[in-house]
Scaffold this motif. Structure first.
Motif, short mmCIF file in Angstrom:
data_model
loop_
_atom_site.label_atom_id
_atom_site.label_comp_id
_atom_site.label_asym_id
_atom_site.label_seq_id
_atom_site.Cartn_x
_atom_site.Cartn_y
_atom_site.Cartn_z
N PHE A 160 0.84 -1.21 0.00
CA PHE A 160 0.00 0.00 0.00
C PHE A 160 0.87 1.26 0.00
N VAL A 174 -6.99 12.48 4.86
CA VAL A 174 -7.31 11.15 5.38
C VAL A 174 -6.34 10.74 6.49
N TYR A 192 -9.38 16.38 0.32
CA TYR A 192 -9.98 15.58 -0.75
C TYR A 192 -11.43 16.02 -0.79
N SER A 242 -2.59 15.29 5.52
CA SER A 242 -3.57 14.70 4.60
C SER A 242 -4.98 14.78 5.16
N PRO A 298 1.34 15.19 1.55
CA PRO A 298 0.26 14.61 2.37
C PRO A 298 0.14 13.11 2.11
N PRO A 306 9.22 8.25 1.61
CA PRO A 306 10.41 8.15 2.46
C PRO A 306 10.13 8.41 3.94
N PHE A 355 8.38 18.02 -2.23
CA PHE A 355 7.80 17.24 -1.13
C PHE A 355 8.11 15.77 -1.39
N ALA A 356 8.19 15.01 -0.32
CA ALA A 356 8.35 13.57 -0.44
C ALA A 356 7.29 12.90 0.42
N GLY A 357 6.79 11.77 -0.04
CA GLY A 357 5.75 11.05 0.69
C GLY A 357 6.29 9.79 1.33
N ARG A 401 0.68 6.86 -8.28
CA ARG A 401 -0.38 6.08 -7.65
C ARG A 401 -1.74 6.33 -8.27
N ASP A 447 6.35 17.12 -6.34
CA ASP A 447 6.67 15.91 -5.58
C ASP A 447 6.71 14.72 -6.52
N GLY A 448 7.32 13.64 -6.03
CA GLY A 448 7.38 12.41 -6.81
C GLY A 448 8.80 11.93 -7.00
N LEU A 486 7.37 7.98 5.52
CA LEU A 486 6.61 6.86 6.11
C LEU A 486 7.55 5.70 6.40
C1 LIG Z 1 0.85 5.90 1.35
C2 LIG Z 1 0.53 7.16 0.59
C3 LIG Z 1 -0.62 7.87 0.89
C4 LIG Z 1 -0.92 9.04 0.18
N1 LIG Z 1 -2.03 9.77 0.55
C5 LIG Z 1 -2.26 10.96 -0.05
C6 LIG Z 1 -3.29 11.80 0.42
O1 LIG Z 1 -3.97 11.50 1.38
N2 LIG Z 1 -3.49 12.98 -0.22
C7 LIG Z 1 -2.72 13.37 -1.30
O2 LIG Z 1 -2.95 14.44 -1.86
N3 LIG Z 1 -1.72 12.59 -1.75
C8 LIG Z 1 -1.46 11.42 -1.14
N4 LIG Z 1 -0.39 10.67 -1.55
C9 LIG Z 1 0.50 11.18 -2.60
C10 LIG Z 1 1.60 12.05 -1.98
O3 LIG Z 1 1.09 13.25 -1.48
C11 LIG Z 1 2.67 12.42 -3.03
O4 LIG Z 1 2.07 12.97 -4.17
C12 LIG Z 1 3.54 11.23 -3.44
O5 LIG Z 1 3.68 10.32 -2.38
C13 LIG Z 1 4.91 11.74 -3.85
O6 LIG Z 1 5.71 10.71 -4.27
P1 LIG Z 1 6.83 9.96 -3.37
O7 LIG Z 1 6.08 9.05 -2.46
O8 LIG Z 1 7.60 9.24 -4.41
O9 LIG Z 1 7.60 11.00 -2.65
C14 LIG Z 1 -0.07 9.49 -0.86
C15 LIG Z 1 1.09 8.76 -1.15
C16 LIG Z 1 1.41 7.63 -0.42
C17 LIG Z 1 2.68 6.91 -0.74
#
Ligand SMILES: Cc1cc2nc3c(=O)[nH]c(=O)nc-3n(C[C@H](O)[C@H](O)[C@H](O)COP(=O)(O)O)c2cc1C
Length: 392
Positions: A25, A109, A129, A107, A78, A335, A331-333, A282, A310-311, A337
């Motif tokens: 996930f 959520v 959201y 986030s 987020p 890493p 931004f990073a997501g 995603r 981000d990404g 976590l």
């Molecule tokens: C587990 C997970 C949950 C995420 N939940 C949200 C969210 O609630 N809202 C949102 O805008 N993006 C969400 N994203 C996307 C991130 O904000 C971000 O765009 C993305 O993780 C960036 O890429 P990276 O993980 O390669 O750094 C989520 C990403 C992950 C990995």
């Protein structure tokens, strides 16, 4: 055990720590995982232009964003469902980002009330959201404002949830259901089962979506609310954003922008910033890498809006590449976590330190001591070894 000296070391450790379904996930992407792969590859295809013999003895990683100076241009994207990774993960992230003074987006959520998160980090931004329903948006926005949060990020690339086959195969979905397969997965990962799963259930109960709207109680992550968890998101449109702009006096940022025309529209509606993002690969698979989409957006609105991205950001060098292409911050997501899964708050603090350390080293090696001075002159204009076809 070897010390964890790079962001990637936390990824490897998190993979061992988390049950397979949670790992999938957090780490996975949509469908064939092409866009997620593109995010990583886009950095590998870029090349710096280092300048030598400059005095780089006074290095500064800080950047200013919306009138606030942050320690470095790397923030928390987020991420939702963080309670799967670590008990009260949203709160420990808020604490680490407040302490380190890096940008931090909560986030919609998440499962610690945003009022509490705003107390821990008064500079946090809120990501919504939103459904395509002005009244519900207004009630959420009023709540966010009352909590003292000054920046709202509207995520625009999730009209529906994408095809996440990787987690579906493992029987994992939202709302969450405990199947025998998932239970076995948990048993095979005892530390997660004790420190995250059992600790959360015993101390806090089943996590709830407490920040999705005006309802602070929220539904449990195991429940399907009457209209569905994501009801009405497929009706969110530019009109909703325009009316939200009229209602919300704070800063408004659009996340999930990949096309310059959409960024221009955001500027015309009076938004303050955009986050160039393919949602970490995603959402729409085969969407371009965020880094490859960035130059077009900067060319279109860089003078009018704060452009961020981000990404795939896993190195200080990646942040500097994005800055060279005109982003004001990244931004990073995933890493963070991974760091939270492995070492909780101290792990997140350490990862932020690693980002700052790498940025400061690379600023010296680039011959550009201040992050804010990194520009197009520090990066070769086109990706090297572009895939066949148009590299832009
Ligand atoms: C587990 C997970 C949950 C995420 N939940 C949200 C969210 O609630 N809202 C949102 O805008 N993006 C969400 N994203 C996307 C991130 O904000 C971000 O765009 C993305 O993780 C960036 O890429 P990276 O993980 O390669 O750094 C989520 C990403 C992950 C990995």
């Amino acid at each position: 055990m070897a010390p964890r000296v790079a962001i990637a070391d936390y990824e490897a450790a998190a993979r061992r720590r988390l049950p397979a379904a949670v790992w999938e996930f957090v780490s996975g992407g949509a469908e064939d995982d092409v866009s997620r792969g593109r995010n990583a590859e886009a950095f590998a295809r870029r090349a710096f232009r280092p300048r030598i013999l400059r005095d780089v003895s006074a290095r500064d990683a800080s950047v200013e964003l919306f009138g606030r100076r942050y320690a470095a241009p790397v923030g928390l994207a987020p991420t939702g469902f963080n309670a799967l990774v670590r008990r009260r993960c949203d709160a420990l992230l808020a604490e680490a980002f407040a302490q380190a003074n890096h940008p931090h987006i909560v986030s919609g959520v998440s499962s610690v009330p945003l009022e509490e998160l705003a107390r821990i980090n008064p500079n946090a931004w809120y990501q919504g959201y939103f459904p395509g329903d002005d009244d519900r948006i207004a009630r959420t926005v009023d709540r966010v404002g009352a909590a003292g949060i000054g920046t709202i990020v509207v995520t625009a690339d999730v009209p529906v949830i994408s095809n996440r086959e990787n987690t579906e195969r493992l029987g994992f979905r939202a709302p969450f259901r405990l199947t025998s397969r998932l239970a076995l997965d948990g048993l095979l990962h005892p530390r997660w089962s004790v420190e995250t799963f059992a600790a959360t259930l015993l101390k806090d109960g089943i996590p709830r979506f407490v920040n999705l709207g005006e309802d602070r109680t929220g539904v449990r992550v195991t429940e399907d609310p009457p209209q569905g968890l994501r009801a009405g998101r497929d009706r969110l449109d530019w009109g909703c954003v325009e009316r939200l702009r009229a209602r919300w006096p704070g800063r408004l940022v659009l996340k999930g922008v990949l096309e310059p025309e959409d960024a221009v529209r955001a500027a015309e509606l009076g938004l303050d910033g955009v986050i160039v993002s393919n949602h970490g690969g995603r959402q729409l698979d085969y969407a371009p890498a965020s880094l490859d989409a960035l130059p077009g957006v900067v060319a279109a609105v860089g003078e009018r809006l704060v452009v961020m991205m981000d990404g795939g950001v896993r190195r200080g060098a990646h942040a500097l590449m994005a800055l060279a292409l005109g982003a004001r911050a990244v931004f990073a997501g995933r890493p963070f976590l991974y760091a939270a899964a492995v070492d909780g708050g101290p792990g997140v603090a350490r990862m932020l330190e690693l980002f700052r350390k790498e940025i400061l080293i690379d600023l010296a090696l680039l011959g550009c001591p201040r992050a804010e001075d990194v520009g197009p002159q520090h990066l070769r204009p086109h990706p090297i070894f572009p895939p066949s076809g148009d590299p832009t």
